[in-house]
Write a protein that holds these residues in place. Sequence first.
Motif, PDB file in Angstrom:
ATOM      1  N   LEU A   1      84.853   9.910  27.514  1.00  0.00           N
ATOM      2  CA  LEU A   1      85.163  11.218  26.900  1.00  0.00           C
ATOM      3  C   LEU A   1      85.245  12.289  27.993  1.00  0.00           C
ATOM      4  CD1 LEU A   1      82.615  11.133  23.890  1.00  0.00           C
ATOM      5  CD2 LEU A   1      85.101  10.711  23.855  1.00  0.00           C
ATOM      6  N   GLY A   2      86.009  13.348  27.713  1.00  0.00           N
ATOM      7  CA  GLY A   2      86.086  14.478  28.658  1.00  0.00           C
ATOM      8  C   GLY A   2      84.820  15.321  28.526  1.00  0.00           C
ATOM      9  N   LEU A   3      84.182  15.612  29.643  1.00  0.00           N
ATOM     10  CA  LEU A   3      82.957  16.438  29.613  1.00  0.00           C
ATOM     11  C   LEU A   3      83.363  17.877  29.969  1.00  0.00           C
ATOM     12  CD1 LEU A   3      79.946  16.311  29.192  1.00  0.00           C
ATOM     13  CD2 LEU A   3      79.654  15.800  31.621  1.00  0.00           C
ATOM     14  N   VAL A   4      83.397  18.746  28.914  1.00  0.00           N
ATOM     15  CA  VAL A   4      83.939  20.099  29.135  1.00  0.00           C
ATOM     16  C   VAL A   4      82.833  21.078  29.500  1.00  0.00           C
ATOM     17  CG1 VAL A   4      85.126  22.028  28.005  1.00  0.00           C
ATOM     18  CG2 VAL A   4      85.840  19.672  27.539  1.00  0.00           C
ATOM     19  N   ARG A   5      81.615  20.849  28.935  1.00  0.00           N
ATOM     20  CA  ARG A   5      80.586  21.901  29.149  1.00  0.00           C
ATOM     21  C   ARG A   5      79.188  21.311  29.112  1.00  0.00           C
ATOM     22  NH1 ARG A   5      81.308  27.223  27.776  1.00  0.00           N
ATOM     23  NH2 ARG A   5      83.117  26.679  26.484  1.00  0.00           N
ATOM     24  N   ILE A   6      78.355  21.691  30.109  1.00  0.00           N
ATOM     25  CA  ILE A   6      76.898  21.438  30.039  1.00  0.00           C
ATOM     26  C   ILE A   6      76.233  22.768  30.347  1.00  0.00           C
ATOM     27  CG2 ILE A   6      74.933  20.141  30.963  1.00  0.00           C
ATOM     28  CD1 ILE A   6      76.895  18.135  32.133  1.00  0.00           C
ATOM     29  N   GLN A   7      75.482  23.339  29.394  1.00  0.00           N
ATOM     30  CA  GLN A   7      74.900  24.679  29.624  1.00  0.00           C
ATOM     31  C   GLN A   7      73.484  24.721  29.060  1.00  0.00           C
ATOM     32  OE1 GLN A   7      77.942  27.104  27.900  1.00  0.00           O
ATOM     33  NE2 GLN A   7      77.610  28.765  29.339  1.00  0.00           N
TER      34      GLN A   7
ATOM     35  N   TYR B   1      86.289  26.534  36.825  1.00  0.00           N
ATOM     36  CA  TYR B   1      85.026  25.879  36.398  1.00  0.00           C
ATOM     37  C   TYR B   1      83.919  26.230  37.369  1.00  0.00           C
ATOM     38  CZ  TYR B   1      86.063  22.758  32.509  1.00  0.00           C
ATOM     39  OH  TYR B   1      86.355  22.272  31.283  1.00  0.00           O
TER      40      TYR B   1
ATOM     41  N   LEU C   1      77.685  22.858  33.798  1.00  0.00           N
ATOM     42  CA  LEU C   1      79.158  22.771  33.886  1.00  0.00           C
ATOM     43  C   LEU C   1      79.728  23.813  32.916  1.00  0.00           C
ATOM     44  CD1 LEU C   1      81.779  21.219  34.637  1.00  0.00           C
ATOM     45  CD2 LEU C   1      81.311  19.664  32.728  1.00  0.00           C
TER      46      LEU C   1
ATOM     47  N   GLU D   1      79.626  20.168  25.441  1.00  0.00           N
ATOM     48  CA  GLU D   1      80.912  20.128  24.720  1.00  0.00           C
ATOM     49  C   GLU D   1      81.729  18.969  25.297  1.00  0.00           C
ATOM     50  OE1 GLU D   1      83.168  23.749  25.049  1.00  0.00           O
ATOM     51  OE2 GLU D   1      84.920  22.933  24.002  1.00  0.00           O
TER      52      GLU D   1
ATOM     53  N   ALA E   1      80.717   9.176  30.528  1.00  0.00           N
ATOM     54  CA  ALA E   1      81.510   8.248  31.373  1.00  0.00           C
ATOM     55  C   ALA E   1      81.735   6.931  30.626  1.00  0.00           C
ATOM     56  CB  ALA E   1      80.757   8.002  32.672  1.00  0.00           C
ATOM     57  N   ASP E   2      80.637   6.414  29.998  1.00  0.00           N
ATOM     58  CA  ASP E   2      80.786   5.106  29.318  1.00  0.00           C
ATOM     59  C   ASP E   2      81.809   5.201  28.180  1.00  0.00           C
ATOM     60  OD1 ASP E   2      78.902   4.341  31.007  1.00  0.00           O
ATOM     61  OD2 ASP E   2      77.191   4.441  29.628  1.00  0.00           O
TER      62      ASP E   2
ATOM     63  N   ASP F   1      66.782  11.395  33.176  1.00  0.00           N
ATOM     64  CA  ASP F   1      66.904  12.857  32.981  1.00  0.00           C
ATOM     65  C   ASP F   1      68.036  13.125  31.995  1.00  0.00           C
ATOM     66  OD1 ASP F   1      68.673  15.306  33.794  1.00  0.00           O
ATOM     67  OD2 ASP F   1      66.570  15.811  34.254  1.00  0.00           O
TER      68      ASP F   1
ATOM     69  N   VAL G   1      88.374  16.599  33.099  1.00  0.00           N
ATOM     70  CA  VAL G   1      87.103  16.474  32.362  1.00  0.00           C
ATOM     71  C   VAL G   1      86.742  15.006  32.137  1.00  0.00           C
ATOM     72  CG1 VAL G   1      87.172  18.716  31.231  1.00  0.00           C
ATOM     73  CG2 VAL G   1      88.357  16.776  30.166  1.00  0.00           C
ATOM     74  N   VAL G   2      87.774  14.146  32.056  1.00  0.00           N
ATOM     75  CA  VAL G   2      87.462  12.708  31.867  1.00  0.00           C
ATOM     76  C   VAL G   2      86.965  12.109  33.195  1.00  0.00           C
ATOM     77  CG1 VAL G   2      88.462  10.460  31.318  1.00  0.00           C
ATOM     78  CG2 VAL G   2      89.103  12.493  29.975  1.00  0.00           C
TER      79      VAL G   2
ATOM     80  N   HIS H   1      70.293  15.332  31.795  1.00  0.00           N
ATOM     81  CA  HIS H   1      71.625  15.633  32.367  1.00  0.00           C
ATOM     82  C   HIS H   1      72.339  14.322  32.740  1.00  0.00           C
ATOM     83  CE1 HIS H   1      69.261  19.327  33.028  1.00  0.00           C
ATOM     84  NE2 HIS H   1      70.422  19.937  32.800  1.00  0.00           N
ATOM     85  N   ASP H   2      71.560  13.430  33.371  1.00  0.00           N
ATOM     86  CA  ASP H   2      72.183  12.164  33.778  1.00  0.00           C
ATOM     87  C   ASP H   2      72.616  11.392  32.526  1.00  0.00           C
ATOM     88  OD1 ASP H   2      71.683  12.949  36.268  1.00  0.00           O
ATOM     89  OD2 ASP H   2      69.868  11.730  36.576  1.00  0.00           O
TER      90      ASP H   2
ATOM     91  N   ARG I   1      75.820  12.723  31.343  1.00  0.00           N
ATOM     92  CA  ARG I   1      76.914  12.326  32.260  1.00  0.00           C
ATOM     93  C   ARG I   1      77.298  10.869  32.025  1.00  0.00           C
ATOM     94  NH1 ARG I   1      74.842  11.309  38.109  1.00  0.00           N
ATOM     95  NH2 ARG I   1      74.096   9.490  36.936  1.00  0.00           N
ATOM     96  N   ASP I   2      76.294  10.021  31.981  1.00  0.00           N
ATOM     97  CA  ASP I   2      76.598   8.578  31.901  1.00  0.00           C
ATOM     98  C   ASP I   2      77.191   8.229  30.525  1.00  0.00           C
ATOM     99  OD1 ASP I   2      75.572   8.652  34.352  1.00  0.00           O
ATOM    100  OD2 ASP I   2      73.577   7.863  33.822  1.00  0.00           O
TER     101      ASP I   2
END
Lengths: 296, 304, 320, 238
Positions: free
Chosen positions: C290-296, B228, B287, C232, C286-287, C276, B270-271, C278-279, C282-283
């Motif tokens: 879920l799995g955060l696989v990709r930020i592009q 990653y 990411l 994703e 988290a809430d 923002d 990822v979680v 991105h935040d 992310r949040d």
Amino acid sequence: MAERGAVESRGVIHDLGYRPYTGPRQGEGAIAWALFVNGFLNAFGIGRSGKSKVLPFLLLALNLLPAVIVVGAMVLIGLPDLPISYAQYASTTQVLLGIFVASQAPVLFSRDLRHGSITLYLARPLRATHYALARWAALLAATLVFLLLPILMLYVGTLLGELDAGTQTEDAATAALLVVLLALTLTGVAGLIASVSVRRGFAVVATIAVLLLGNGIVTAIQGIATEQERPRIGEIAGLFSPYSLYRGAGAALADLDSLTPPTGAGMEAAYYVAFVALAALCLGLLVLRYRKVSGR
Amino acid sequence: MTTLTLDAVSRWYGNVVAVNGISMTVGPGVTGLLGPNGAGKTTLIALMAGFLSPSAGTVTLDGEQIWRNTDVYRRVGLVPEREISFGYLTGRQFVLANAELHGLTDPGAATERALEIVEMVDPAGRRIGTYSKGMRQRVKLASALVHDPGVLLLDEPFNGVDPRQRLHLMGLLQRMGAEGRTVLFSSHILEEVEQVARQIEVVVSGRHAASGDFGAIRRLMTDRPVQYVVVSDDDRRLAAALIAEPSVVGVTVRDRGGLDVAVSDLGSFVVRLPLLARGAGVRLVELTPTDESLESVFAYLVSA
Amino acid sequence: MDTVVRTEGLTKDYGSVLALDDLSLEIGPGITGLVGANGAGKSTLIKILLGLLTPTRGAATVLGHDIARASAEIRTEVGYLPEHDCLPPDVSASDFVVHLAMMSGLPRVAARERAAEVLRHVGLAEERYRPMGGYSTGMKQRAKLAQALAHDPRLVLLDEPTNGLDPAARDDMLGLVQRIGEDFGIAVIVTSHLLGELERVSDHVVILDGGKLLRASRTDEFLDATGTLLVEVLGDDAQARMAAALAEAGVMTQARGGLIALEPPNPAADRSGVPDLHDLVRDTAADLGLGLVRIQADHRRIEDVFHDAPADVTAEVARG
Amino acid sequence: MIPINATIARLSFQALFGRRRGLVLMLVPALLIGLAVLIRVLTEQGVGYELVDSVGFTLALPIVALLGASAVLGPEVDDGSIVYLLAKPVSRHVVATSKYVVGWLATLAFGAGPLFVAGMVIDASDPQRALGWLVGGAVAGTTYAALFLGLASVTRHAVVVGLLFVLLWEGLLGGLLRGIRWLDLGAWGTEVASAISSSITAPGTGLTYAVTASAVITLGSVWFAGDRLRSFTMRGDE
């Protein structure tokens, strides 16, 4: 503490990186010469894969075989005179000569066109015309080797057999001249055909058809002309095939047996003119062909 | 429903083993046959197209032996990699000849239909010698489609074809697959396989290295950590938090900013990541999983 | 010497096909990518620069030499890797490169040294002594590259050097092209179909279409960010739940295959209260656990130039 | 009887005459007949008949057969595009036979036929002799075409090998060693011709041997070409 003294070990890492070339660069003349040498060697398969050496050297060996036998006889038994004259030799092995020139011309001309390597030559300083001339000269040289080697062997044979050096040298020299004229025309015809057709097989058949079929037809005409006691026709027909030109020109110079030898100075001159004209015509067309290929 | 089945197939030339014990079933839809040059792709396609007899094992189409069984070609369309040398024929004449060879009842109509599918109707009158590379590929495809085969085998169909025509060919293959035909194409250019085939069969030096969806394959390769790249507004603080995670195997700081993170267990990482980032008050700017693309899956399989 | 190639109104009209149409461009040192569909004029341009083809109209200079008068000088200082096959199968790479170095004017000894050096740089080890007929596509492309470098050119024209290569060989070749441009100090003009490659290798890109100049600029200008964010997520029904949560937070989203595309926030709108983007992502992840696989960040690609219908693209490129 | 596939025959026909090769194919007989006319005009009847044998039968016929056979099969095997014909529900032997028929007919039309025409032009009073050369030429042509087709299916250098066989084996050596006539397609053809016309000297292999040997070589070569096509591999470019 051992005193290191004057010698301190020093490691040097040489820069293996790319170094520009600062040496001399030669002109087109030297390049053409290099292409000529490369072409000449390729004509005998040298510088190419093993398989490609088989045919040229096999044909050369078969071509030299009679000469070896004659020389052997000369040395061992001592013959009063050459059983086969220098000039006669090329006529007897004309089929081998035909196949050699026909099969090696594509190596020098069709190959670059078929594999696309012609582009690599044209993208370099050597102009298309010089490329064609250098390739043609290479084929000429190879053909001359094929023709002159047996004459040389016979000549050496006569010297070993202590025959009269004077006449032998003269005969050999005239034969050499005739053979050069023959080589000029054969190279022209075979080179031109090979440069036009990209497929090797087709180029070989076409060259063989032109050379051997051409000669067969001319000989037939000459035979009929003598039968009909009208040698003039035979003499004229003789102008239309390299081999008959050779026999015709040879008749006057080296008493070669030709069905209808040229009679009279005019006709003899016509044979020499025809020789040179045919060679020049083919060479001219060859150069034109490569100028067209290079797109200019 | 046409299925191509290879059962423990091997093929060798002298002591060179081109294909080694490969079992594979190719069903309807688009399948990508992937592998480096010399991996045995062309040999496999030749086996499936009946141009090579298997040295061991069997190659069958719906249970029927393919080798030396010319009837198979009624249901198989082949697009070989080789250039067409019938330069003296026009496109239509070439496709028509193929139709007649198949003994179709109305070869003329079949030809026009095939030409329409590959959108080559207008240039069909011109000689093949004058065609561009892309047009030649389309005529080859038309000649393989003219008898409406259930199976379509294509050997490197996109080689040397420019972007526009490649997109067009890809669309065509997807449509063929959607129609329920069994389409198998070989390629070593990953962008093509990735966009067209979800199902891939990976062949490496003659062996069947992997099959299925490449994303799934990647996840199956648990012994390989997932790589990653994480870019944040405070990389070092995030790195400190990440290294404490059991699913994280390694973290390295990249000189141009961001972190290279090696992860052993994708699911939990990822979680946990968003929670960790929020906890550490770090903003996740970028990411990206760097090795999930086919290229890296391929590289792992080749080096395995 | 800044300009490597300059053309003015270069045109090549075959009658049936207009291969080059009044092309005026300038190519500087470093690595320049030449991009275009089949028949866009790439090979025609290269052949004209090499003096293999005479243009119908217009002029051009290569390394300061005018193609009309000093064509031989150009061909001494330029290396050319043709796109089509050009290697005789029964000759070894070593003999062939030595021979071609001599064809560029190097004496035999220098040619032999240069050939060995260049073959090492392109990565042909002991295979260089085997006939090229048995080479893999990758090795053939390396041999073709070696002959283009043997006579130490100041500019190399590489016509689709990665054609037919598998990924490993392709990366090696691209690495080589980069080293030629950067370490060897040789100007490079390289054409390719796979536009992704040119993004990685070239610092300038020239796009031809139908013999006309579509666009010429630095590579990074092509790849400017579009502002959209691609996300994703992983987990049961992750995509829908994520999209819904983001919508509630006032962010417009679109599904794009397995990804969610977040529209860039309207710059004019009041941004004070909104966190923002991105935040927010992310949040929300988290809430929802879920799995955060990709930020592009979504980038435009050279390929997009082909997607947009040619009509509007040419409008976008100011004429001249 | 193995049926002939019309499409493959048509494609081979176009391959033969679609390119320059067809030109040379027609040029050779044209040259022969043109020469015969020239001789007939300049001399009396019957003069120069050896032209038909020494040039027409010994040289022109095999060259035409070689051109024909290598045109219908050579290029497609060379660059592998014969795959398009083989990936069809058509037996490989039918492919080989269809191609052979086109090469065979071309050889008869441009190789054997012209012998009869040239013979009649030179000596119309002895049609039996011209017929002898026609039938002898047909037999030899049939065998040559089959042999060269077989060669074209197995090697890229079929033409050179074919030429070596005709010019060196049958030509040069044939002239020196009489024993070669037992393995000389030209001799078998001449034997058949001599059976038809007494004015043609027989090489002495006997008619039955000549005919059976020709048939065996012809059927064997065509079957061999078909079998080679059955195991044609897509990688067949070495």
